[in-house]
Design an enzyme around this catalytic site. Structure first.
Site, mmCIF file in Angstrom:
data_model
loop_
_atom_site.group_PDB
_atom_site.id
_atom_site.type_symbol
_atom_site.label_atom_id
_atom_site.label_comp_id
_atom_site.label_asym_id
_atom_site.label_seq_id
_atom_site.Cartn_x
_atom_site.Cartn_y
_atom_site.Cartn_z
ATOM 1 N N ARG A 127 0.790 -1.224 0.000
ATOM 2 C CA ARG A 127 0.000 0.000 0.000
ATOM 3 C C ARG A 127 0.824 1.277 0.000
ATOM 4 O O ARG A 127 0.276 2.351 0.238
ATOM 5 C CB ARG A 127 -1.017 -0.025 1.147
ATOM 6 C CG ARG A 127 -2.216 -0.921 0.810
ATOM 7 C CD ARG A 127 -3.324 -0.845 1.822
ATOM 8 N NE ARG A 127 -2.906 -1.331 3.108
ATOM 9 C CZ ARG A 127 -2.847 -2.625 3.440
ATOM 10 N NH1 ARG A 127 -3.191 -3.550 2.583
ATOM 11 N NH2 ARG A 127 -2.443 -2.982 4.630
ATOM 12 N N GLY A 187 -1.305 -10.366 10.583
ATOM 13 C CA GLY A 187 -1.147 -11.738 11.060
ATOM 14 C C GLY A 187 -2.143 -12.146 12.131
ATOM 15 O O GLY A 187 -2.085 -13.267 12.637
ATOM 16 N N THR A 246 -2.853 -6.944 15.397
ATOM 17 C CA THR A 246 -1.780 -6.546 14.479
ATOM 18 C C THR A 246 -2.135 -5.238 13.774
ATOM 19 O O THR A 246 -3.181 -5.133 13.137
ATOM 20 C CB THR A 246 -1.510 -7.641 13.434
ATOM 21 O OG1 THR A 246 -2.756 -8.123 12.923
ATOM 22 C CG2 THR A 246 -0.779 -8.803 14.076
ATOM 23 N N ASP A 311 -14.078 -9.659 13.910
ATOM 24 C CA ASP A 311 -13.004 -9.266 13.000
ATOM 25 C C ASP A 311 -13.019 -7.757 12.769
ATOM 26 O O ASP A 311 -12.760 -7.287 11.673
ATOM 27 C CB ASP A 311 -13.124 -10.024 11.665
ATOM 28 C CG ASP A 311 -11.924 -9.808 10.762
ATOM 29 O OD1 ASP A 311 -10.819 -9.628 11.301
ATOM 30 O OD2 ASP A 311 -12.097 -9.806 9.533
ATOM 31 N N TRP A 401 -9.414 -0.450 4.305
ATOM 32 C CA TRP A 401 -8.166 0.322 4.199
ATOM 33 C C TRP A 401 -8.253 1.413 3.141
ATOM 34 O O TRP A 401 -7.344 2.237 3.037
ATOM 35 C CB TRP A 401 -6.992 -0.602 3.881
ATOM 36 C CG TRP A 401 -7.140 -1.332 2.586
ATOM 37 C CD1 TRP A 401 -7.643 -2.584 2.416
ATOM 38 C CD2 TRP A 401 -6.811 -0.860 1.273
ATOM 39 N NE1 TRP A 401 -7.656 -2.913 1.087
ATOM 40 C CE2 TRP A 401 -7.152 -1.874 0.359
ATOM 41 C CE3 TRP A 401 -6.263 0.328 0.794
ATOM 42 C CZ2 TRP A 401 -6.967 -1.753 -1.019
ATOM 43 C CZ3 TRP A 401 -6.072 0.462 -0.579
ATOM 44 C CH2 TRP A 401 -6.425 -0.571 -1.462
ATOM 45 N N CYS A 592 -7.225 -24.088 1.431
ATOM 46 C CA CYS A 592 -7.535 -23.418 0.164
ATOM 47 C C CYS A 592 -8.623 -22.366 0.281
ATOM 48 O O CYS A 592 -8.582 -21.327 -0.368
ATOM 49 C CB CYS A 592 -7.957 -24.439 -0.891
ATOM 50 S SG CYS A 592 -6.879 -25.885 -0.986
ATOM 51 N N CYS A 595 -8.528 -18.311 0.849
ATOM 52 C CA CYS A 595 -8.310 -17.396 -0.276
ATOM 53 C C CYS A 595 -9.285 -17.641 -1.427
ATOM 54 O O CYS A 595 -9.686 -16.708 -2.104
ATOM 55 C CB CYS A 595 -6.887 -17.533 -0.815
ATOM 56 S SG CYS A 595 -5.643 -16.834 0.279
ATOM 57 N N HIS A 596 -9.620 -18.894 -1.656
ATOM 58 C CA HIS A 596 -10.353 -19.210 -2.884
ATOM 59 C C HIS A 596 -11.860 -19.306 -2.710
ATOM 60 O O HIS A 596 -12.573 -19.553 -3.674
ATOM 61 C CB HIS A 596 -9.824 -20.518 -3.484
ATOM 62 C CG HIS A 596 -8.445 -20.379 -4.046
ATOM 63 N ND1 HIS A 596 -8.190 -19.751 -5.241
ATOM 64 C CD2 HIS A 596 -7.245 -20.754 -3.551
ATOM 65 C CE1 HIS A 596 -6.881 -19.774 -5.477
ATOM 66 N NE2 HIS A 596 -6.285 -20.374 -4.463
HETATM 67 CA CA CA Z 1 -8.757 -9.059 10.479
#
Ligand code: CA
Length: 740
Positions: A127, A187, A246, A311, A401, A592, A595-596
């Site tokens: 970024r 992380g 993090t 989250d 973000w 997997c 991400c997928h």
């Molecule tokens: Ca998060």
């Protein structure tokens, strides 16, 4: 004598030895763009007004450059000394002559492609860079800070900022102020413990380190006394989970207070009841923290989401401004994070001046204890660990973000905004994952809350003094950064276009095709009396990146973007016995899906349409040997063996054949069809076309690994809400989303 001067000045080895460090161009906003947010305030507001609402239609392309690196282009460029600095996937940096577009130099930090699978989720992104005293400084995916000479790209110093044996990575931009580089890391999804660290901008020497999460109290808190009282907000043996927190994106250095103010990520694992059984606020997860810049010592904090279970990373970008509130000048820091609020806080003290909802339906809190510095009053029903029942929380990732902008003339904060719901379900015996989160195919047994029929993604102009929206435009995007200029203009990428809005009214007045989606914000600068706009984005089909520069009267024709090849289902026949398929499903979910499938998809392909399904050897070469590592698919040689790879292939083939038989939406669509089965609202012809990434895992679910401390087989997982209709910002959401 020269030698004495060289030593005495203490300046860097960038060829400027003996001279005083140059003035900090990020100290105030000028015709340059010398910090990720323009200057230290990160208002992303250019004082230039040559381009304005009455002549914006005259803008044309001055020059462009296509870049070969594949992955997520999420960086805001810098403009210093006539050089346009761009970061790319795999943490590379290009320097261009900002006027002509001539490439001056390129630096490749050679990030190892064989980074262990599981360190990164879910994009090979960067970024942006920062500038200090002749040096361009940025962070690499594998945790290094690198400083190079802005004139020729030669390395000045390099420092590793993370323990490379841990699942830590960096996608965010460092900030530099008062000679110190500030950097965090990602992380928290991998059971890690976050920290911010400070580094000498001239030498790369580490100055300090500030943990966001208390460690084991048995080891004491000598270095960070505040962690002693922070530890009292935790229960159980949280340190075995890392705890999270993090700080992966938002950081500002405020020269007026000499504080570095940053945001911390979600708790780890997600459900507070797992990491801290018995309750507690869990400081400093999901918080805004201020440290004294020189020493890294604690100054203040405000926790936006106590006992975060959703989250709710509090890592969105910050904006510093001087506002007049109630007749008094206030030096404030503002932030709109994932949890659906916007905060105005005194920068020097951490005193909350206001906290307001930016989206409808927010249901994780019921109000604020204003006498207790606006501590949120949590909705007790929204705590599955307490109730044992599911809860569909609103919002999901309202502000991520994508950088906002603030125009001190209009007094408005321009926020990319979106909302959806996100369901947390308590279920026994969930699959486990070394990553801490598993996406699985579960569905909630109840309807998601009614979020109305209005747009779910828009550009919101928020008045932080009046504490209300001035305007919102659904022609804008909830997933692209914003540039404000003194020409009464707000610029934002939407889809593969760049749009201009009147800053005061929100009227859309200009659109230009980019052939690329620019997720970060454009910047503006002036050279030889000519104002430019510049941005960098991702070409369709993950075909690389594109730098695009505009000026009034620019007449360069952009070539059409490379055609996007629509994935098609072409699987081989089903194979494998029940045991193999069961193993394949388990390994697929473990390694997997994050991400997928579903929530964390970052432009990664729907594996049902992968041509590699047709060859065991080719599939193995990708999964185990890294055949597609350059494209961002990191291999899993330690976690998986050849038998596992073949079982995964069998499982995906079965999914693909189920889909092809009409079990779900058309080619490329309907991820999660294994259990989610052709959800309404998932369009054919594109993976989750039109959906916003925050819509949650459509047809997917996430679970938390309870193995490290044996929580007794109880897991909690999150599952998705219906996809919203296709609209502005849909496609680039797919390309740009990164889950951190
Ligand atoms: Ca998060």
């Amino acid at each position: 004598m020269g030698v004495v001067a060289c030593v005495g000045a203490g300046s860097g080895s960038d060829g400027d030895a003996g001279r005083k460090p140059r003035p900090d161009p990020a100290a105030t906003m000028t015709n340059q763009w010398a910090a990720p947010g323009g200057d230290h305030t990160e208002q992303r507001h250019s004082p230039l007004s040559q381009i304005n609402a009455s002549n914006v239609r005259d803008l044309g392309v001055a020059w462009f450059a296509n870049l070969p690196e594949r992955g997520g282009y999420q960086g805001t460029p810098l403009l210093v000394d006539g050089k346009l600095i761009v970061t790319t996937p795999w943490s590379k940096v290009y320097a261009f002559d900002a006027k002509s577009g001539r490439q001056l130099w390129k630096y490749d930090p050679k990030v190892p492609r064989e980074l262990a699978g599981g360190v990164l989720c879910c994009n090979v992104a960067n970024r942006g860079a920062a500038y200090w005293n002749g040096k361009i400084i940025w962070a690499t995916l594998d945790g290094r800070l690198v400083a190079v000479n802005i004139n020729d790209g030669s390395k000045v110093w390099e420092s590793q900022t993370v323990d490379t044996t841990k699942a830590l990575s960096i996608t965010g931009a460092p900030r530099v102020g008062n000679g110190i580089v500030f950097i965090g890391q990602a992380g928290a999804e991998y059971l890690q413990r976050g920290y911010l660290s400070g580094w000498d901008a001239e030498t790369g020497r580490k100055l300090w380190h500030w943990w966001t999460i208390p460690g084991n109290p048995a080891e004491g808190f000598a270095d960070q006394p505040e962690l002693e009282w922070a530890a009292k907000t935790w229960k159980g043996e949280w340190w075995k989970y890392g705890g999270g927190g993090t700080p992966w994106d938002g950081i500002v250095y405020d020269p007026e207070t000499d504080l570095v103010i940053f945001g911390t990520g979600n708790g780890s694992p997600w459900p507070a009841g797992l990491r801290s059984p018995g309750g507690g606020d869990n400081l400093f997860v999901a918080s805004i923290v201020a440290l004294h810049a020189r020493t890294g010592k604690y100054a203040w904090h405000y926790q936006t989401t106590p006992m975060d279970s959703f989250d709710y990373d509090n890592t969105s970008p910050f904006t510093v401004a001087d506002l007049v509130i109630g007749g008094q000048k206030k030096h404030v820091v503002m932030q709109a994070p994932k949890n659906g609020l916007v905060y105005v806080i005194e920068a020097a003290t951490g005193k909350v001046l206001s906290a307001d909802l930016t989206v409808p339906g927010v249901n994780w809190l019921t109000g604020f204890d204003e006498k207790n510095n606006w501590k949120p009053i949590m909705n007790p029903d929204a705590d599955p660990a307490r109730t044992g029942k599911s809860w569909t929380v609103v919002p999901s990732q309202a502000h991520l973000w994508y950088p906002p902008a603030f125009n001190p003339q209009t007094g408005l904060l321009y926020l990319p905004t979106r909302f959806n719901s996100f369901t947390v379900v308590v279920e026994p015996d969930l699959a486990k994952s070394k990553q801490g989160i598993v996406m699985s195919g579960g569905q909630p047994s109840y309807a998601a809350p009614d979020l109305g029929t209005g747009p779910r993604a828009y550009l919101l102009a928020w008045d932080p003094v009046q504490r209300k929206a001035a305007w919102q435009s659904a022609e804008g995007s909830g997933s692209n950064g914003v540039l404000s200029t003194a020409g009464n203009l707000v610029f934002q990428g939407v889809g593969t276009n760049l749009l201009a809005f009147r800053a005061d009214t929100g009227q859309k007045i200009w659109t230009a095709a980019l052939g690329a989606s620019v997720a970060a914000a454009f910047i503006s600068y002036s050279i030889d009396g000519v104002q430019y706009l510049a941005g960098v984005g991702t070409l369709g089909g993950n075909a690389g990146g594109r730098v695009i520069v505009f000026k009034s009267g620019g007449n360069v024709e952009l070539p059409p973007a490379p055609p996007v090849v629509q994935p098609v289902l072409n699987p081989p026949p089903d194979f494998g016995d029940a045991a193999m398929l069961a193993k394949g499903e388990q390994k697929y979910q473990q390694h997997c899906t994050i991400c997928h499938e579903g929530r964390n998809t970052g432009g990664f392909p729907n594996l049902r349409t992968s041509p590699y399904l047709n060859s065991a050897a080719a599939f193995r070469a990708v999964v185990l040997d890294g055949a597609l590592a350059e494209a961002g698919m990191l291999p899993f040689p330690k976690a998986l063996n050849a038998e596992d790879a073949e079982a995964i292939r069998a499982h995906i083939v079965r999914l693909a054949n189920t889909e092809g038989a009409g079990g779900a939406a058309g080619a490329g669509g309907a991820r999660g069809s294994a259990a989610g089965g052709g959800r309404a609202g998932v369009a054919a012809g594109g993976a989750r076309a039109g959906g916003s990434p925050d819509a949650g895992p459509r047809g997917g679910a996430s679970a938390v690994d309870t193995r490290p401390v044996q929580q007794g087989g109880m897991g909690i997982f999150a599952t998705g809400a219906p996809a919203r209709a296709a609209g502005p910002g849909g496609q680039q959401d797919e390309i740009n989303q990164i889950h951190q």
